[in-house]
Design an enzyme around this catalytic site. Structure first.
Site, mmCIF file in Angstrom:
data_model
loop_
_atom_site.group_PDB
_atom_site.id
_atom_site.type_symbol
_atom_site.label_atom_id
_atom_site.label_comp_id
_atom_site.label_asym_id
_atom_site.label_seq_id
_atom_site.Cartn_x
_atom_site.Cartn_y
_atom_site.Cartn_z
ATOM 1 N N GLY A 146 25.197 21.453 -2.808
ATOM 2 C CA GLY A 146 25.033 20.086 -2.333
ATOM 3 C C GLY A 146 26.372 19.450 -2.043
ATOM 4 O O GLY A 146 27.409 19.873 -2.559
ATOM 5 N N LEU B 111 28.546 2.940 2.893
ATOM 6 C CA LEU B 111 27.496 1.952 3.101
ATOM 7 C C LEU B 111 26.805 2.240 4.423
ATOM 8 O O LEU B 111 27.431 2.708 5.384
ATOM 9 C CB LEU B 111 28.093 0.548 3.116
ATOM 10 C CG LEU B 111 28.745 0.067 1.812
ATOM 11 C CD1 LEU B 111 29.360 -1.310 2.021
ATOM 12 C CD2 LEU B 111 27.748 0.051 0.669
ATOM 13 N N TYR C 181 22.648 10.423 0.683
ATOM 14 C CA TYR C 181 22.491 11.277 -0.505
ATOM 15 C C TYR C 181 21.156 10.994 -1.194
ATOM 16 O O TYR C 181 20.435 11.911 -1.593
ATOM 17 C CB TYR C 181 23.657 11.014 -1.459
ATOM 18 C CG TYR C 181 23.739 11.942 -2.645
ATOM 19 C CD1 TYR C 181 24.191 13.253 -2.491
ATOM 20 C CD2 TYR C 181 23.397 11.510 -3.916
ATOM 21 C CE1 TYR C 181 24.282 14.112 -3.580
ATOM 22 C CE2 TYR C 181 23.491 12.349 -5.013
ATOM 23 C CZ TYR C 181 23.929 13.650 -4.841
ATOM 24 O OH TYR C 181 24.018 14.486 -5.927
ATOM 25 N N LYS D 96 18.151 13.680 -1.912
ATOM 26 C CA LYS D 96 17.704 14.023 -3.257
ATOM 27 C C LYS D 96 16.274 13.547 -3.514
ATOM 28 O O LYS D 96 15.527 14.182 -4.265
ATOM 29 C CB LYS D 96 18.668 13.446 -4.292
ATOM 30 C CG LYS D 96 20.067 14.081 -4.229
ATOM 31 C CD LYS D 96 20.007 15.590 -4.387
ATOM 32 C CE LYS D 96 21.384 16.225 -4.476
ATOM 33 N NZ LYS D 96 21.355 17.689 -4.712
#
Length: 458
Positions: A301, A307, A364, A368
Site C-alpha cells: 500500500g 486535502l 487513502y 481502505k
C-alpha cells in the site's frame, strides 16, 4: 520507531513528574514471546449455564486429553467466582444466555469487583451472541448492550490491560474452532494492541492446530509489500508460526526483499502488484517453488495525502491502483485459476482511515474502505471451498511512514487511544497470522481493528 515519551514517563524522575502533573502514563505493552505461558496467573470465568461451564472446562482441563484439540484443556488455574485476595490475569464473562438487559448486572458487577486487582496487561473477554432483527426486542437489547458495555469498559482499563469480545452467530457453539482460537488469541499477548473490539464468529468451520505455537505448519503464504515495515513483520510472524513465505515487493526494493526472504527461509518475488499479470505470476511462483498456495496477505500500500481541494489525478489514481485495484485483480486471477481452492485464506490490510476517515486522506480512505467492501463480497466466493476473506484495520502504527508525520501531530496521534501509545508492526502481524490460520475459517468478511481502541465509539 521509538516513542521517547513512553520511555521517559516510565523511568526515574520524569515518571514522578508525569504522575504529579497528571500526564498520560502509558505502560509498555507486553508482547508475545514463543514458549511463554498463555496467561500469568489465575483466570476468573463468570456466567451461568452450559456455555460458561464448557469454557471453564476448556481453560482448566488437562492438556493432551482424548478427543483432540477442541476438547483438550489448557490446564489453567480457573476460578468460577471471585476469590478474596486473588490477582486475576484474565476475566472471561460468558453472556450467551442473555434474554433481557437486566441480566447483565450480576456477571458484570462481579467482574467489576476484581478490576482493581487485575494484573498488569490483564485481559477481559466477553462471549455473547449476535443481536438480529429476528430477536425479541428484549433479547436484542441485551445482546447489543454487550457491545456498548464492552467498548466502554475497555476505555476504563489501565496498565496495558485490554477488553475484547467474542460474538457468536446464532447456532454457533461456544466450542466452535474459531471461537476457541479467538479466545486464545485474545487472552494471549499476541493481541496486545487489540482493544475494545468485538469479532463475530460466523460458522463452526475451522480446524484447531495440534501445536498452538505453529498453527500454520505446512502452509504456503504470500505477503505483498514484504520488504519492510508491517509487511516484513507479517512475513516473519507467519514463518515463526510454521508457514513457508513468498515475500513480494517491487524490484526497487529487491535487496531488502531478498534479505527478508532469506531471514524467514522463504522465497522472494520481485513484482509490481499493479501489473496486469501480477496474480498469475504470484500463483505460478508459489506452485512451482512450493507446490501449493494457501494464504494471500494483501499488505502492499501507499499514501499520497492531500486535502481534496488540492488533490491531483496522479495522487488519487496511484493510491486506488495499489491499495485496492491490485487486490481486486490478484484475487480475480486466483479465484478463476482453479488452483486456489484448498481452504484458501485472504487477509487484506485495511485501515481505521477507511472506517472513521482522516483529514487529507480522501484517496487513502476510499481505498481502505474499498478493502473492507472487497473482503465482505469476496468471502462468499471462497466459502464453497472452505476459504475466507477478512481484513485487518491498523490504527497508528510505528513505521517509517508514520515517522514522517510532524512531531506534535505524531505525539497526539499516539495518545488518542485507550492504550495511549502507537502500535508496533508485530501487532498487525500477529492479527494477520491469527486470521490466516486454519482455525479462523469461521470468520467471513470481517474486519478486526488493531488500533488500541483509537476511535470514539469504536
Amino acid at each position: 520507531m521509538g516513542d521517547r515519551y513512553l520511555d521517559l514517563v516510565n523511568h526515574g524522575f520524569a515518571a514522578k513528574v508525569a504522575k504529579q502533573l497528571g500526564l498520560p502514563r502509558p505502560v509498555p505493552l507486553r508482547r508475545y514471546v514463543p514458549g511463554q505461558p498463555l496467561v500469568d496467573g489465575p483466570l476468573l470465568v463468570l456466567g451461568a449455564g452450559d456455555d460458561a461451564d464448557a469454557v471453564a472446562r476448556l481453560l482448566s482441563g488437562p492438556a493432551g486429553g482424548a478427543g483432540g484439540p477442541v476438547l483438550d484443556g489448557w490446564d489453567l488455574d480457573v476460578h468460577r467466582r471471585p476469590t478474596a485476595g486473588a490477582r486475576y490475569a484474565a476475566v472471561v464473562v460468558v453472556l450467551t444466555g442473555l434474554t433481557h438487559p437486566s441480566q447483565l448486572a450480576e456477571p458484570m458487577l462481579a467482574a467489576g469487583s476484581v478490576l482493581r486487582e487485575l494484573a498488569s496487561a490483564g485481559r477481559i473477554v466477553t462471549i455473547s451472541r449476535a443481536a438480529t432483527a429476528a430477536d425479541a426486542p428484549a433479547v436484542a437489547a441485551a445482546r447489543q448492550g454487550v457491545d456498548g458495555m464492552l467498548r466502554s469498559l475497555a476505555k476504563e482499563l489501565r496498565g496495558g490491560s485490554t477488553a475484547n469480545g467474542i460474538v457468536l452467530a446464532d447456532g454457533v457453539p461456544v466450542q466452535a474452532a474459531a471461537a476457541v482460537a479467538l479466545l486464545r488469541f485474545l487472552l494471549s499477548r499476541r493481541s496486545a494492541f487489540v482493544d475494545g473490539q468485538l469479532l463475530t464468529v460466523d460458522s463452526e468451520a475451522g480446524t484447531l492446530p495440534t501445536d498452538w505455537d505453529r498453527p500454520l505448519a505446512g502452509q504456503v503464504a504470500v505477503v505483498t509489500g514484504a520488504a519492510r515495515g508491517i509487511g516484513e513483520a507479517i512475513a516473519a510472524t507467519l514463518a515463526r508460526d510454521g508457514a513457508t513465505v513468498v515475500a513480494v515487493d517491487v524490484p526497487a526494493a529487491g535487496e531488502q526483499l531478498a534479505a527478508v526472504a532469506n531471514r524467514v527461509r522463504g522465497t522472494a518475488l520481485q513484482l509490481d502488484v499493479t501489473a496486469a499479470d501480477a496474480g498469475a505470476r504470484i500463483l505460478e511462483h508459489a506452485l512451482q517453488r512450493h507446490g501449493r498456495l494457501d494464504v494471500v496477505v494483501h499488505n502492499a500500500g501507499i499514501m499520497r495525502d492531500k486535502l481534496l481541494a488540492n488533490m491531483t489525478p496522479d495522487r488519487w489514481e496511484s493510491v486506488l491502483a495499489v491499495n485496492i485495484g491490485a487486490q481486486l485483480a490478484i484475487n480475480e486471477a486466483l479465484l478463476t485459476s482453479g488452483d486456489f481452492t484448498a481452504a484458501p485464506r485472504i487477509v487484506a490490510l485495511a485501515s481505521t482511515s477507511g472506517i472513521a476517515g482522516n483529514r487529507g486522506q480522501t484517496n487513502y480512505g476510499a481505498s481502505k474502505g474499498g478493502v473492507i467492501g472487497m473482503v465482505r463480497a469476496t468471502a462468499p466466493l471462497l466459502a464453497p471451498f472452505g476459504g475466507t476473506a477478512n481484513a485487518v484495520a491498523p490504527g497508528f502504527i510505528e513505521t517509517d511512514m508514520t515517522a514522517h508525520i510532524p512531531p506534535v501531530t505524531r505525539q497526539i496521534a499516539r495518545r488518542l487511544n485507550s492504550l495511549q501509545q502507537g502500535g508496533q508492526p508485530v501487532d498487525v502481524a500477529e492479527t494477520v497470522a491469527f486470521l490466516a490460520s486454519p482455525a479462523a475459517c469461521g470468520f467471513q468478511g470481517r474486519v478486526l481493528r488493531v488500533c488500541g481502541q483509537n476511535m470514539v465509539g469504536q
